[in-house]
Design a protein around this motif. Sequence first.
Motif, PDB file in Angstrom:
ATOM      1  N   ILE A  66      14.444  23.901  59.200  1.00  0.00           N
ATOM      2  CA  ILE A  66      15.615  23.602  58.370  1.00  0.00           C
ATOM      3  C   ILE A  66      15.420  22.272  57.644  1.00  0.00           C
ATOM      4  N   ALA A  67      14.746  21.332  58.277  1.00  0.00           N
ATOM      5  CA  ALA A  67      14.425  20.068  57.597  1.00  0.00           C
ATOM      6  C   ALA A  67      13.528  20.346  56.387  1.00  0.00           C
ATOM      7  N   LYS A  68      12.576  21.265  56.529  1.00  0.00           N
ATOM      8  CA  LYS A  68      11.720  21.646  55.396  1.00  0.00           C
ATOM      9  C   LYS A  68      12.552  22.301  54.295  1.00  0.00           C
ATOM     10  N   ILE A  69      13.473  23.147  54.691  1.00  0.00           N
ATOM     11  CA  ILE A  69      14.347  23.811  53.717  1.00  0.00           C
ATOM     12  C   ILE A  69      15.183  22.770  52.976  1.00  0.00           C
ATOM     13  N   ARG A  70      15.702  21.788  53.711  1.00  0.00           N
ATOM     14  CA  ARG A  70      16.495  20.715  53.088  1.00  0.00           C
ATOM     15  C   ARG A  70      15.665  19.960  52.051  1.00  0.00           C
ATOM     16  N   VAL A  71      14.427  19.647  52.415  1.00  0.00           N
ATOM     17  CA  VAL A  71      13.531  18.946  51.485  1.00  0.00           C
ATOM     18  C   VAL A  71      13.319  19.786  50.230  1.00  0.00           C
ATOM     19  N   ARG A  72      13.021  21.068  50.417  1.00  0.00           N
ATOM     20  CA  ARG A  72      12.759  21.944  49.273  1.00  0.00           C
ATOM     21  C   ARG A  72      14.011  22.102  48.405  1.00  0.00           C
ATOM     22  N   MET A  73      15.188  22.195  49.027  1.00  0.00           N
ATOM     23  CA  MET A  73      16.431  22.296  48.252  1.00  0.00           C
ATOM     24  C   MET A  73      16.606  21.070  47.365  1.00  0.00           C
ATOM     25  N   LYS A  74      16.335  19.908  47.907  1.00  0.00           N
ATOM     26  CA  LYS A  74      16.443  18.682  47.110  1.00  0.00           C
ATOM     27  C   LYS A  74      15.415  18.677  45.990  1.00  0.00           C
ATOM     28  N   ASP A  75      14.218  19.197  46.280  1.00  0.00           N
ATOM     29  CA  ASP A  75      13.167  19.258  45.260  1.00  0.00           C
ATOM     30  C   ASP A  75      13.594  20.096  44.058  1.00  0.00           C
ATOM     31  N   VAL A  76      14.282  21.207  44.313  1.00  0.00           N
ATOM     32  CA  VAL A  76      14.668  22.105  43.219  1.00  0.00           C
ATOM     33  C   VAL A  76      16.093  21.879  42.735  1.00  0.00           C
ATOM     34  N   ARG A  97      16.857  24.584  35.378  1.00  0.00           N
ATOM     35  CA  ARG A  97      15.872  23.830  36.154  1.00  0.00           C
ATOM     36  C   ARG A  97      14.641  24.665  36.508  1.00  0.00           C
ATOM     37  N   PHE A  98      14.744  25.992  36.389  1.00  0.00           N
ATOM     38  CA  PHE A  98      13.623  26.862  36.726  1.00  0.00           C
ATOM     39  C   PHE A  98      13.737  28.144  35.922  1.00  0.00           C
ATOM     40  N   ASP A  99      12.712  28.961  35.980  1.00  0.00           N
ATOM     41  CA  ASP A  99      12.672  30.198  35.209  1.00  0.00           C
ATOM     42  C   ASP A  99      13.335  31.317  36.013  1.00  0.00           C
ATOM     43  N   LEU A 100      14.589  31.567  35.718  1.00  0.00           N
ATOM     44  CA  LEU A 100      15.360  32.575  36.438  1.00  0.00           C
ATOM     45  C   LEU A 100      14.771  33.972  36.251  1.00  0.00           C
ATOM     46  N   ALA A 101      14.171  34.234  35.103  1.00  0.00           N
ATOM     47  CA  ALA A 101      13.560  35.549  34.854  1.00  0.00           C
ATOM     48  C   ALA A 101      12.415  35.804  35.835  1.00  0.00           C
ATOM     49  N   LYS A 102      11.627  34.777  36.134  1.00  0.00           N
ATOM     50  CA  LYS A 102      10.537  34.940  37.105  1.00  0.00           C
ATOM     51  C   LYS A 102      11.090  35.212  38.499  1.00  0.00           C
ATOM     52  N   ILE A 103      12.153  34.533  38.847  1.00  0.00           N
ATOM     53  CA  ILE A 103      12.777  34.764  40.156  1.00  0.00           C
ATOM     54  C   ILE A 103      13.290  36.197  40.223  1.00  0.00           C
ATOM     55  N   VAL A 133      14.104  32.322  53.593  1.00  0.00           N
ATOM     56  CA  VAL A 133      14.791  31.281  52.817  1.00  0.00           C
ATOM     57  C   VAL A 133      13.770  30.318  52.226  1.00  0.00           C
ATOM     58  N   PHE A 134      12.809  29.894  53.043  1.00  0.00           N
ATOM     59  CA  PHE A 134      11.803  28.962  52.539  1.00  0.00           C
ATOM     60  C   PHE A 134      10.957  29.613  51.450  1.00  0.00           C
ATOM     61  N   ALA A 135      10.614  30.891  51.616  1.00  0.00           N
ATOM     62  CA  ALA A 135       9.827  31.600  50.599  1.00  0.00           C
ATOM     63  C   ALA A 135      10.589  31.666  49.275  1.00  0.00           C
ATOM     64  N   LEU A 136      11.895  31.914  49.338  1.00  0.00           N
ATOM     65  CA  LEU A 136      12.708  31.942  48.120  1.00  0.00           C
ATOM     66  C   LEU A 136      12.722  30.572  47.448  1.00  0.00           C
ATOM     67  N   LEU A 137      12.948  29.529  48.226  1.00  0.00           N
ATOM     68  CA  LEU A 137      12.964  28.175  47.658  1.00  0.00           C
ATOM     69  C   LEU A 137      11.598  27.805  47.093  1.00  0.00           C
ATOM     70  N   ASP A 138      10.551  28.249  47.757  1.00  0.00           N
ATOM     71  CA  ASP A 138       9.196  28.007  47.265  1.00  0.00           C
ATOM     72  C   ASP A 138       8.976  28.725  45.935  1.00  0.00           C
ATOM     73  N   ALA A 139       9.468  29.959  45.829  1.00  0.00           N
ATOM     74  CA  ALA A 139       9.341  30.708  44.573  1.00  0.00           C
ATOM     75  C   ALA A 139      10.089  29.995  43.453  1.00  0.00           C
ATOM     76  N   ILE A 140      11.262  29.470  43.766  1.00  0.00           N
ATOM     77  CA  ILE A 140      12.031  28.724  42.764  1.00  0.00           C
ATOM     78  C   ILE A 140      11.269  27.463  42.375  1.00  0.00           C
ATOM     79  N   MET A 141      10.750  26.766  43.369  1.00  0.00           N
ATOM     80  CA  MET A 141      10.008  25.528  43.121  1.00  0.00           C
ATOM     81  C   MET A 141       8.791  25.788  42.242  1.00  0.00           C
ATOM     82  N   ASN A 142       8.123  26.905  42.491  1.00  0.00           N
ATOM     83  CA  ASN A 142       6.890  27.205  41.777  1.00  0.00           C
ATOM     84  C   ASN A 142       7.099  27.976  40.481  1.00  0.00           C
ATOM     85  N   SER A 143       8.345  28.372  40.206  1.00  0.00           N
ATOM     86  CA  SER A 143       8.586  29.025  38.918  1.00  0.00           C
ATOM     87  C   SER A 143       8.478  27.945  37.851  1.00  0.00           C
TER      88      SER A 143
END
Length: 173
Positions: A66-76, A97-103, A133-143
């Motif tokens: 969850i700490a990792k998820i919190r970090v990623r949420m702040k990143d995106v 902030r990110f490409d919603l079409a890719k998501i 959840v982390f995979a979704l945030l990662d996909a958003i981060m990497n879009s």
Amino acid sequence: REIKVTIDLPVDAFLPQEYIEEEVLRIEAYRMIERTRTLEEVESALTELQDRFGTPPEPARNLLEIAKIRVRMKDVGIAELSVKQRRIHLAKVFPQRFDLAKIKRVYPRSIFKANLLELVVPLSREKEVLAEVFALLDAIMNSELLPEEEVVQKRDCRMSVPKSFRFFQRAGC
């Protein structure tokens, strides 16, 4: 300005008394985890816990995830996350902030509610909640973040929308 995030997930996430018996040390460990600002710092906290107290039990591992998820949420730049009825709800999501079409291509059953600034993604049956959840945030981060010229400012609207999502404008933003 740092974003304040809220996370509500259906998992046990804490440092059990059996794992860290002394209350002062347990509080110190919670503070160490709370201070993490990067994924590397979370990994460092995990290493320190393992060195001092042994292999963390599942609730402690969940707390670190969850700490990792919190970090990623702040990143995106996502402020709220919850899981309800087998769906991930990300609130206060700004599509510029990110490409919603890719998501949408990666998660075709996802729904973006423009009026609520909420992205809803059904959970798959195969993955654990935290991993998904982390995979979704990662996909958003990497879009791919949209270039500034691709963003259209709508008059009388507090958010901007990518050109590829002009239907938000028709929906009243």
